[in-house]
Design a protein around this motif. Structure first.
Motif: not given
Ligand code: AP5
Ligand code: MG
Length: 208
Positions: A118-123, A131-136
Motif C-alpha cells: 500500500r505504501l510503495s504504490g501510494r501517490r 490519497i491514490y494508489h497506482l494499482e488499488y
C-alpha cells in the motif's frame, strides 16, 4: 462522536477517515496532514519538522500536543472528530485524556506485506493530499488528481528506508497504545483488509 484511528503506517487510516468524516459529519484531524501543510507553507513549524517526517521519526510530543490542542479548540471539533495519527505515544494519550473524552479507539490491523504494498504504490495530490494508489485506486488520468488536476507525488517518507523506520517506530512507540485503550474499554480491533467500503462498514458496526 470522538474517535481515534490507530494503526500502523499504510493501514488505510486516512482513506477510511475520508469516508467516515462525511458519513458522521465530523472533521478528520490528521496530525501528519497538519505537519505536511506546515511544510508546504514553509512555516517555522514546517521547517522544524520537515526532516523528521522525511525520515519517519516522531515529532517531539510537546510540539505535536500544542498543535493538536489548537486544532481541537476550533469550532468544528466541538461536536466530535476523528483523530488520525494522534496520539502516537503514551504521553500524548495521557495529555489527550486531560483535554477531552474519547468514545472509541479503532485499531486498524493489516499484515506487513500489505502495508508495504500500500505504501510503495501510494501517490498523493501535491496540495490537497488526496490519497491514490497506482494499482488499488488509480487516478483517471495518470499522474493527475481527479478532482483538481494537480500533480500526484510520492510522499518523501514512502521510500523503502523511511517505511522500515516508520514500522519500527510504530512498534516501539505507538503499538503500546493498543493496550492503553483496551484497558480503558474503548478499543475496537478492525481488520483493514478488503475494500475501503468494507472496512468502513466494519468500522461503523464496531462503533454502533
Ligand atoms: P501520518 O501522515 O500519520 O503517517 P502514518 O501514520 O505513517 O500513516 P500513513 O498516512 O502513511 O498511512 P494511512 O494509514 O493513513 O494509509 P492511507 O489511507 O494513506 O504521519 C506522518 C509523519 O508525521 C510521522 O511519521 C511523524 O513524523 C509525524 N507525525 C504524525 N503524527 C504524529 C504524532 N502524533 N506524534 C509525532 N509525530 C507525528 O493508505 C495507504 C495506501 O493504501 C494509499 O495508497 C491507499 O490508496 C491505499 N489503501 C488504503 N486502503 C486500502 C484498501 N482497503 N485497499 C487497497 N488499498 C488501500
Ligand atoms: Mg494517513
Amino acid at each position: 462522536m470522538r474517535l481515534i484511528f490507530l494503526g500502523p503506517p499504510g493501514a488505510g487510516k486516512g482513506t477510511i477517515a475520508d469516508i467516515a468524516k462525511d458519513a458522521f459529519s465530523i472533521p478528520h484531524i490528521s496530525t501528519g496532514d497538519l505537519f505536511r501543510m506546515h511544510i508546504r507553507s514553509e512555516t517555522s513549524l514546517g521547517k522544524r519538522v520537515k526532516q523528521i517526517l522525511a525520515a519517519g521519526d516522531l515529532v517531539p510530543d510537546s510540539v505535536t500536543i500544542e498543535m493538536v490542542k489548537e486544532r481541537l479548540a476550533e469550532d468544528d471539533a466541538s461536536a466530535g472528530f476523528i483523530l488520525d495519527g494522534f496520539p502516537r505515544t503514551i504521553p500524548q494519550a495521557e495529555t489527550l485524556e486531560k483535554i477531552t473524552h474519547i468514545d472509541c479507539a479503532l485499531n486498524f490491523e493489516a499484515p506487513r506485506e500489505m502495508i508495504i504494498k500500500r505504501l510503495s504504490g501510494r501517490r498523493v495530490a501535491k496540495q490537497s493530499g488526496r490519497i491514490y494508489h497506482l494499482e488499488y485506486n488509480p487516478p483517471k488520468v495518470p499522474g493527475k488528481c481527479d478532482l483538481t488536476g494537480e500533480p500526484l507525488i510520492q510522499r518523501p517518507d514512502d521510500t523503502e528506508e523511511a517505511i522500515v523506520n516508520r514500522l519500527e517506530v510504530y512498534q516501539q512507540q505507538t503499538a503500546p497504545l493498543i493496550d492503553f485503550y483496551r484497558s480503558k474499554g474503548v478499543l475496537k480491533d478492525i481488520s483493514a483488509t478488503g475494500t475501503p467500503e468494507e472496512i468502513f462498514q466494519r468500522t461503523r458496526e464496531a462503533i454502533e
